[in-house]
Design a protein around this motif. Structure first.
Motif, mmCIF file in Angstrom:
data_model
loop_
_atom_site.group_PDB
_atom_site.id
_atom_site.type_symbol
_atom_site.label_atom_id
_atom_site.label_comp_id
_atom_site.label_asym_id
_atom_site.label_seq_id
_atom_site.Cartn_x
_atom_site.Cartn_y
_atom_site.Cartn_z
ATOM 1 N N LEU A 1 4.753 -3.473 4.461
ATOM 2 C CA LEU A 1 4.168 -3.335 3.116
ATOM 3 C C LEU A 1 3.648 -1.919 2.868
ATOM 4 O O LEU A 1 3.001 -1.646 1.861
ATOM 5 C CB LEU A 1 3.014 -4.335 2.950
ATOM 6 N N LEU A 2 3.906 -1.016 3.825
ATOM 7 C CA LEU A 2 3.357 0.344 3.725
ATOM 8 C C LEU A 2 4.447 1.341 3.354
ATOM 9 O O LEU A 2 5.519 1.360 3.968
ATOM 10 C CB LEU A 2 2.748 0.716 5.090
ATOM 11 N N SER A 3 4.163 2.164 2.347
ATOM 12 C CA SER A 3 5.083 3.249 2.008
ATOM 13 C C SER A 3 4.259 4.515 1.762
ATOM 14 O O SER A 3 3.030 4.449 1.705
ATOM 15 C CB SER A 3 5.911 2.894 0.773
ATOM 16 N N ALA A 4 4.947 5.645 1.635
ATOM 17 C CA ALA A 4 4.220 6.909 1.500
ATOM 18 C C ALA A 4 4.799 7.741 0.374
ATOM 19 O O ALA A 4 5.982 7.617 0.035
ATOM 20 C CB ALA A 4 4.315 7.684 2.802
ATOM 21 N N VAL A 5 3.934 8.587 -0.215
ATOM 22 C CA VAL A 5 4.413 9.627 -1.128
ATOM 23 C C VAL A 5 3.874 10.950 -0.599
ATOM 24 O O VAL A 5 2.798 10.985 0.014
ATOM 25 C CB VAL A 5 3.934 9.408 -2.591
ATOM 26 N N ALA A 6 4.635 12.026 -0.838
ATOM 27 C CA ALA A 6 4.185 13.347 -0.398
ATOM 28 C C ALA A 6 3.113 13.847 -1.351
ATOM 29 O O ALA A 6 3.246 13.721 -2.571
ATOM 30 C CB ALA A 6 5.369 14.310 -0.387
ATOM 31 N N GLY A 7 2.027 14.398 -0.791
ATOM 32 C CA GLY A 7 0.968 14.938 -1.648
ATOM 33 C C GLY A 7 -0.011 15.750 -0.831
ATOM 34 O O GLY A 7 0.020 15.737 0.401
ATOM 35 N N ASP A 8 -0.868 16.460 -1.541
ATOM 36 C CA ASP A 8 -1.900 17.274 -0.879
ATOM 37 C C ASP A 8 -3.095 17.340 -1.830
ATOM 38 O O ASP A 8 -2.939 17.730 -2.995
ATOM 39 C CB ASP A 8 -1.342 18.682 -0.609
ATOM 40 N N LEU A 9 -4.252 16.927 -1.321
ATOM 41 C CA LEU A 9 -5.442 16.848 -2.178
ATOM 42 C C LEU A 9 -5.853 18.201 -2.754
ATOM 43 O O LEU A 9 -6.546 18.252 -3.766
ATOM 44 C CB LEU A 9 -6.617 16.261 -1.378
ATOM 45 N N VAL B 1 0.841 -1.209 0.000
ATOM 46 C CA VAL B 1 0.000 0.000 0.000
ATOM 47 C C VAL B 1 0.872 1.253 0.000
ATOM 48 O O VAL B 1 1.793 1.370 0.816
ATOM 49 C CB VAL B 1 -0.921 0.021 1.252
ATOM 50 N N THR B 2 0.545 2.184 -0.896
ATOM 51 C CA THR B 2 1.176 3.506 -0.880
ATOM 52 C C THR B 2 0.133 4.506 -0.403
ATOM 53 O O THR B 2 -0.971 4.564 -0.946
ATOM 54 C CB THR B 2 1.655 3.907 -2.302
ATOM 55 N N VAL B 3 0.499 5.269 0.618
ATOM 56 C CA VAL B 3 -0.428 6.265 1.159
ATOM 57 C C VAL B 3 0.040 7.657 0.740
ATOM 58 O O VAL B 3 1.230 7.968 0.843
ATOM 59 C CB VAL B 3 -0.487 6.167 2.705
ATOM 60 N N LEU B 4 -0.914 8.477 0.272
ATOM 61 C CA LEU B 4 -0.606 9.887 -0.003
ATOM 62 C C LEU B 4 -0.637 10.608 1.342
ATOM 63 O O LEU B 4 -1.657 10.572 2.034
ATOM 64 C CB LEU B 4 -1.643 10.462 -0.969
ATOM 65 N N MET B 5 0.499 11.229 1.705
ATOM 66 C CA MET B 5 0.567 11.894 3.018
ATOM 67 C C MET B 5 0.981 13.351 2.874
ATOM 68 O O MET B 5 1.896 13.661 2.108
ATOM 69 C CB MET B 5 1.578 11.173 3.925
ATOM 70 N N ARG B 6 0.304 14.203 3.659
ATOM 71 C CA ARG B 6 0.740 15.604 3.675
ATOM 72 C C ARG B 6 2.076 15.724 4.396
ATOM 73 O O ARG B 6 2.861 16.612 4.115
ATOM 74 C CB ARG B 6 -0.307 16.466 4.374
ATOM 75 N N LYS B 7 2.280 14.823 5.385
ATOM 76 C CA LYS B 7 3.547 14.873 6.146
ATOM 77 C C LYS B 7 4.198 13.492 6.082
ATOM 78 O O LYS B 7 4.102 12.707 7.037
ATOM 79 C CB LYS B 7 3.263 15.223 7.601
ATOM 80 N N PRO B 8 4.852 13.180 4.952
ATOM 81 C CA PRO B 8 5.402 11.820 4.801
ATOM 82 C C PRO B 8 6.490 11.494 5.820
ATOM 83 O O PRO B 8 6.786 10.327 6.046
ATOM 84 C CB PRO B 8 5.943 11.810 3.373
ATOM 85 N N PRO C 1 6.825 6.698 9.998
ATOM 86 C CA PRO C 1 7.100 5.718 11.062
ATOM 87 C C PRO C 1 5.966 5.655 12.101
ATOM 88 O O PRO C 1 5.620 4.569 12.570
ATOM 89 C CB PRO C 1 8.411 6.229 11.687
ATOM 90 N N GLU C 2 5.359 6.801 12.445
ATOM 91 C CA GLU C 2 4.241 6.793 13.405
ATOM 92 C C GLU C 2 3.057 6.019 12.821
ATOM 93 O O GLU C 2 2.412 5.224 13.512
ATOM 94 C CB GLU C 2 3.767 8.230 13.728
ATOM 95 N N LEU C 3 2.796 6.256 11.521
ATOM 96 C CA LEU C 3 1.677 5.547 10.880
ATOM 97 C C LEU C 3 1.974 4.047 10.832
ATOM 98 O O LEU C 3 1.093 3.213 11.093
ATOM 99 C CB LEU C 3 1.411 6.109 9.474
ATOM 100 N N GLN C 4 3.225 3.706 10.536
ATOM 101 C CA GLN C 4 3.584 2.275 10.465
ATOM 102 C C GLN C 4 3.371 1.593 11.824
ATOM 103 O O GLN C 4 2.862 0.476 11.889
ATOM 104 C CB GLN C 4 5.041 2.126 10.006
ATOM 105 N N ALA C 5 3.711 2.314 12.903
ATOM 106 C CA ALA C 5 3.523 1.733 14.248
ATOM 107 C C ALA C 5 2.027 1.493 14.501
ATOM 108 O O ALA C 5 1.626 0.457 15.042
ATOM 109 C CB ALA C 5 4.112 2.669 15.299
ATOM 110 N N LEU C 6 1.201 2.464 14.079
ATOM 111 C CA LEU C 6 -0.255 2.316 14.262
ATOM 112 C C LEU C 6 -0.795 1.127 13.468
ATOM 113 O O LEU C 6 -1.631 0.359 13.955
ATOM 114 C CB LEU C 6 -0.974 3.577 13.755
ATOM 115 N N ILE C 7 -0.295 1.009 12.230
ATOM 116 C CA ILE C 7 -0.775 -0.070 11.351
ATOM 117 C C ILE C 7 -0.453 -1.432 11.959
ATOM 118 O O ILE C 7 -1.290 -2.332 11.973
ATOM 119 C CB ILE C 7 -0.159 0.087 9.929
ATOM 120 N N ASP C 8 0.753 -1.559 12.518
ATOM 121 C CA ASP C 8 1.111 -2.815 13.192
ATOM 122 C C ASP C 8 0.178 -3.065 14.380
ATOM 123 O O ASP C 8 -0.289 -4.170 14.590
ATOM 124 C CB ASP C 8 2.571 -2.770 13.669
#
Ligand code: NAP
Length: 351
Positions: A55-63, A29-36, A40-47
């Protein structure tokens, strides 16, 4: 099948549980994050939610930015997704039209355009009020030709958040029809905590209601004994979303994620109050009176209630046949709703 997925809103409440479920099933899964840099905090939550953070990675983006603010490399990552999950929204009360539209409408349309251009299935989250056609007509949505809707007038009636959700829905539908993209829409009821752990984030509307009940701010039941606030536990919602997203028969379909067994508001408040060890209100107050009272300066803050939240409390019942069929086909079991509501109340009380 381990399919690449792209998620907007993956840091939010539903998004966290969705990403946990997808990665637990082996989907990268690739997550679009405002603060990529907070990955690591998101990965800890996902676990913690039972997912597989590796399996989680991020790209910088803003809707709210053109092309979602994605770099060329990030656009290539998005292009690899079999399914694009569109959850990102400016979810708050009291937003102006411009604030809400910039993210929730323009962002959702940009996600749709990119998904259609890449040939990815788009799984968008709407909201259960989109299945309440009488309500949509009452607030000014032109259901026969949605493009003719006077959107600023709709926003004035229902507020920035709900106005933008309604506008986003019809604009994304029109966009996907024009581009020939594959779209599935899931309309969640108000989301309640995880059916086992009760996990819910503090900003969620149901958590707000529970805090008001616990602190005695909810002195009357909004509406009549027939009013209800339909809910769906977050873990069941994301199971339904994933089933719909990968099921070829669900292309072009809309699914209502709502547990029809939700008790009416007096019964639900009684149940929640029991878990909190407080007394539930017994007197009903008509929604119109409550709405009028909330115009008194200071009262929305004092009661910790926004007039916009009252729109979701209605008497309308919904047809949930499509979601029941989908759940049956994918062997998904609807969780015990009473236990889920009780777990949510306990979680909020202990947070
Ligand atoms: N929760 C419910 O009861 C409910 C019911 C019906 C429908 N829905 C719909 O379900 C979806 C998810 O809801 P939720 O409860 O999970 O909301 P949430 O917890 O408020 O999450 C919102 C997500 O949107 C992201 N976001 C906001 N502005 C953004 C921007 N400019 N660019 C990129 N990302 C942005 C947030 O990212 P940051 O971390 O950067 O803020 C966050 O990940 C929404 O579309 C909502 O309308 C929710």
């Amino acid at each position: 099948m381990r399919e690449n997925c792209f998620v907007t809103g993956g840091t939010g409440y539903i998004g966290q549980h969705l990403v946990a479920l997808l990665t637990s099933r082996g989907h990268p899964v690739t997550v679009l994050m405002r603060k990529p840099d907070t990955l690591p905090e998101l990965q800890a939550l996902i676990d913690r939610h039972g997912g597989n953070a590796r399996l989680l990675s991020a790209v910088a983006g803003d809707l709210s930015k053109p092309d979602l603010g994605l770099s060329a490399e990030a656009l290539r990552r998005m292009q690899q997704a079999k399914v694009v999950f569109s959850l990102g929204a400016n979810f708050a009360w009291g937003l102006s039209l411009d604030e809400a539209r910039a993210v929730t409408v323009n962002g959702a349309v940009a996600v749709a355009q990119l998904a259609a251009g890449h040939g990815s299935r788009l799984l968008m989250l709407g909201g259960f009020m989109l299945e309440n056609h009488a309500h949509l007509q009452r607030v000014g949505v032109d259901l026969s030709v949605p493009a003719r809707t006077d959107w600023p007038a709709v926003y004035r009636r229902v507020g920035g958040y709900e106005g933008s959700k309604l506008e986003a829905h019809f604009k994304v539908l029109a966009c996907m029809q024009a581009l020939g993209g594959e779209l599935t829409i899931v309309h969640p009821a108000t989301v309640c905590g995880h059916s086992q752990t009760g996990h819910i984030l503090p900003a969620q509307p149901l958590a707000e209601l529970i805090r008001n009940l616990a602190s005695g701010k909810l002195s009357a039941i909004p509406g009549s004994p027939e009013h209800w606030l339909p809910v769906v536990p977050v873990d069941f919602l994301v199971e339904l979303m994933v089933a719909a997203a990968f099921d070829p028969e669900q292309a072009g379909k809309q699914v209502l994620a709502l547990d029809a067994r939700t008790p009416n508001l007096p019964g639900m408040l009684e149940l929640l109050a029991g878990s909190l060890g407080v007394r539930a209100p017994t007197r009903c107050m008509p929604i119109g009176v409550l709405r009028w009272l909330l115009k008194i300066p200071g009262l929305p803050t004092l009661l910790n209630t926004s007039p916009e939240s009252l729109d979701f409390i209605q008497t309308t019942r919904f047809d949930t046949a499509a979601s029941k069929t989908l759940a049956l086909k994918h062997r998904l079991e609807w969780p015990d709703l009473q236990a889920s509501l009780q777990a949510t109340a306990r979680y909020v009380a202990s947070a």
